[in-house]
Design a protein around this motif. Structure first.
Motif, short mmCIF file in Angstrom:
data_model
loop_
_atom_site.label_atom_id
_atom_site.label_comp_id
_atom_site.label_asym_id
_atom_site.label_seq_id
_atom_site.Cartn_x
_atom_site.Cartn_y
_atom_site.Cartn_z
N LEU A 114 -65.22 -19.22 -57.85
CA LEU A 114 -64.65 -19.89 -59.09
C LEU A 114 -63.65 -21.03 -58.47
O LEU A 114 -63.11 -20.72 -57.56
CB LEU A 114 -63.58 -18.84 -59.64
N SER A 115 -63.49 -21.97 -59.30
CA SER A 115 -62.76 -23.14 -59.10
C SER A 115 -61.14 -22.93 -59.77
O SER A 115 -61.27 -22.63 -60.89
CB SER A 115 -63.23 -24.38 -59.38
N PRO A 116 -60.00 -23.08 -59.00
CA PRO A 116 -58.99 -23.08 -59.68
C PRO A 116 -58.67 -24.28 -60.69
O PRO A 116 -59.40 -25.24 -60.49
CB PRO A 116 -57.64 -22.95 -58.34
N ASN A 117 -57.73 -24.08 -61.78
CA ASN A 117 -57.46 -24.99 -62.87
C ASN A 117 -56.12 -25.53 -62.67
O ASN A 117 -55.84 -26.13 -63.86
CB ASN A 117 -57.87 -24.59 -63.98
N GLY A 118 -55.51 -24.97 -61.61
CA GLY A 118 -53.94 -25.60 -61.91
C GLY A 118 -53.79 -27.12 -61.67
O GLY A 118 -54.58 -27.78 -61.28
N THR A 119 -52.61 -27.55 -61.91
CA THR A 119 -52.25 -29.05 -61.59
C THR A 119 -52.53 -29.56 -60.31
O THR A 119 -52.04 -28.86 -59.51
CB THR A 119 -50.78 -29.35 -62.01
N ALA A 120 -53.32 -30.41 -60.11
CA ALA A 120 -53.61 -30.88 -58.91
C ALA A 120 -52.51 -31.29 -57.95
O ALA A 120 -51.64 -32.10 -58.60
CB ALA A 120 -55.14 -31.80 -58.81
N PHE A 121 -52.43 -31.03 -56.61
CA PHE A 121 -51.43 -31.50 -55.74
C PHE A 121 -51.79 -33.08 -55.66
O PHE A 121 -52.85 -33.37 -55.98
CB PHE A 121 -51.41 -30.56 -54.42
N THR A 122 -51.00 -33.91 -54.94
CA THR A 122 -51.30 -35.23 -54.52
C THR A 122 -52.46 -35.51 -53.94
O THR A 122 -53.28 -36.25 -53.87
CB THR A 122 -50.04 -35.92 -54.02
N ASP A 123 -52.87 -34.43 -53.12
CA ASP A 123 -54.04 -34.43 -51.91
C ASP A 123 -55.32 -33.86 -52.78
O ASP A 123 -56.53 -33.78 -52.37
CB ASP A 123 -53.92 -33.85 -50.82
N GLY A 124 -55.22 -33.50 -54.16
CA GLY A 124 -56.37 -32.90 -54.83
C GLY A 124 -56.52 -31.56 -54.83
O GLY A 124 -57.32 -30.93 -55.58
N LYS A 153 -46.59 -16.72 -66.04
CA LYS A 153 -47.86 -16.65 -66.82
C LYS A 153 -48.15 -17.84 -67.63
O LYS A 153 -48.98 -18.36 -67.81
CB LYS A 153 -48.10 -15.25 -67.60
N TYR A 154 -46.84 -17.98 -68.31
CA TYR A 154 -46.80 -19.24 -69.22
C TYR A 154 -45.30 -19.50 -69.40
O TYR A 154 -44.33 -18.58 -69.18
CB TYR A 154 -47.53 -19.00 -70.60
N ALA A 155 -44.93 -20.69 -69.94
CA ALA A 155 -43.80 -21.01 -70.13
C ALA A 155 -43.60 -21.34 -71.92
O ALA A 155 -44.38 -21.89 -72.28
CB ALA A 155 -43.03 -22.11 -69.37
N VAL A 156 -42.51 -21.07 -72.18
CA VAL A 156 -42.11 -21.44 -73.50
C VAL A 156 -41.49 -22.84 -73.56
O VAL A 156 -40.31 -22.87 -72.96
CB VAL A 156 -41.38 -20.30 -74.34
N THR A 157 -41.96 -23.89 -74.27
CA THR A 157 -41.15 -24.82 -74.40
C THR A 157 -40.69 -25.25 -75.59
O THR A 157 -41.26 -25.04 -76.82
CB THR A 157 -42.24 -26.10 -73.80
N SER A 158 -39.69 -26.10 -75.82
CA SER A 158 -39.36 -26.63 -77.02
C SER A 158 -38.82 -28.16 -76.86
O SER A 158 -37.94 -28.51 -75.84
CB SER A 158 -37.93 -25.97 -77.42
N GLY A 159 -39.37 -29.09 -77.59
CA GLY A 159 -39.34 -30.63 -77.34
C GLY A 159 -39.61 -30.99 -75.90
O GLY A 159 -38.85 -32.06 -75.39
N GLY A 160 -40.44 -30.39 -75.38
CA GLY A 160 -40.68 -30.97 -73.78
C GLY A 160 -39.91 -30.16 -72.97
O GLY A 160 -40.33 -30.40 -71.77
N THR A 161 -39.05 -29.18 -73.25
CA THR A 161 -38.28 -28.70 -72.19
C THR A 161 -38.39 -27.36 -72.11
O THR A 161 -38.47 -26.60 -73.10
CB THR A 161 -36.71 -28.90 -72.42
N THR A 162 -38.60 -26.58 -71.14
CA THR A 162 -38.77 -25.28 -70.90
C THR A 162 -37.62 -24.53 -71.28
O THR A 162 -36.38 -24.72 -70.67
CB THR A 162 -39.19 -24.88 -69.35
N GLN A 191 -55.72 -27.45 -55.94
CA GLN A 191 -55.16 -26.80 -57.20
C GLN A 191 -54.86 -25.46 -56.85
O GLN A 191 -55.57 -24.52 -56.11
CB GLN A 191 -56.16 -26.97 -57.91
N PRO A 192 -53.67 -24.90 -57.30
CA PRO A 192 -53.08 -23.60 -57.24
C PRO A 192 -53.71 -22.75 -58.27
O PRO A 192 -54.30 -23.31 -59.12
CB PRO A 192 -51.66 -23.80 -57.37
N LEU A 193 -53.70 -21.61 -58.13
CA LEU A 193 -54.13 -20.58 -59.16
C LEU A 193 -52.96 -20.67 -60.25
O LEU A 193 -51.96 -20.59 -60.23
CB LEU A 193 -54.41 -19.25 -58.85
N VAL A 194 -53.57 -20.70 -61.69
CA VAL A 194 -52.71 -20.19 -62.80
C VAL A 194 -53.32 -19.06 -63.39
O VAL A 194 -54.02 -18.57 -63.00
CB VAL A 194 -52.71 -21.69 -63.72
N PHE A 195 -52.54 -18.67 -64.51
CA PHE A 195 -52.84 -17.44 -64.98
C PHE A 195 -54.41 -17.35 -65.64
O PHE A 195 -54.65 -16.36 -65.70
CB PHE A 195 -51.92 -16.93 -66.10
#
Length: 213
Positions: free
Chosen positions: A43-53, A96-105, A55-59
């Motif tokens: 399986l390939s991770p789907n987390g936000t890529a680091f600058t060198d490409g 696992k996930y973050a609750v955001t409001s107006g773009g702020t966690t 990806q960490p694991l996400v939930f």
């Protein structure tokens, strides 16, 4: 002292068997380990890529491990995760996930790998409530197209009852008082015969592209 020496000798053999079961390449008399068996789902991770490409694991990646094994009718009580210590640290710090409001966690849910006490075998209650352990015998030097700097680690989820460790006979100990006689030392050589097999490779899913910061 004799008991301590025997325990140290046994540990050396068990570490070698552990490495062969996970990463054995099937050459020069070495068993083919789980990570190198044909048919293992990667399986390939789907987390936000680091600058060198990398990806960490996400939930959602953790859920994908479970889904893949369940789709092979192998999601049973003996399932569990195995990661490197570095990936465990990352999962214990990733919500696992973050609750955001107006773009702020504004709130953060529980971490992917919750805090828990270790059982007598050193295992913890890890992601999704499954048993989870760590080892330095998993690869930490993966490569992937476009990744130049991230250290890519491996992780496995599956039904560990499907991994068979076989042995033949007892551990042989060769006692040699001659090679190091001038130093007053004794050389002990230990030999044991083992093999590794997986009954149902679809009972496992792995990733070799987990980037750690």
């Amino acid at each position: 002292v004799e008991g301590l020496a025997r325990a140290d000798q046994d540990k050396i053999i068990l570490l070698a068997l552990d490495l062969a079961a996970i990463e054995g390449d099937g050459t020069s008399g070495q068993p083919t380990g789980l990570m190198n068996i044909t048919g293992l789902t990667l399986l390939s991770p789907n987390g936000t890529a680091f600058t060198d490409g990398g990806q960490p694991l996400v939930f959602n990646d953790v859920l994908a491990f479970e889904e893949t094994v369940a789709a092979a009718n192998a999601d049973v009580a003996t399932c569990g995760f195995m990661f490197t210590p570095e990936v465990r640290r990352q999962l214990k710090a990733t919500p696992k996930y973050a609750v955001t409001s107006g773009g702020t966690t504004v709130a953060v849910a529980e971490m992917i790998w919750p805090d828990s006490a270790k059982d007598p075998l050193g295992l913890e209650q890890g992601p999704l409530g499954y048993k989870a352990g760590v080892t330095n015998q998993l690869p930490k030097n993966g490569t992937h197209s476009g990744v130049t700097g991230a250290v890519l680690h491996a992780g496995i989820f599956g039904d560990w009852s499907q991994l068979i460790l076989a042995d033949w006979g007892v551990v042989e100990v060769v006692y040699d008082p001659y090679t190091q006689a001038g130093a007053g030392a004794i050389v002990l050589t230990m030999r044991s015969l083992h093999d590794v097999a997986v009954r149902h490779i679809a009972a496992f899913a792995a990733s070799v592209q987990i980037a750690v910061s």
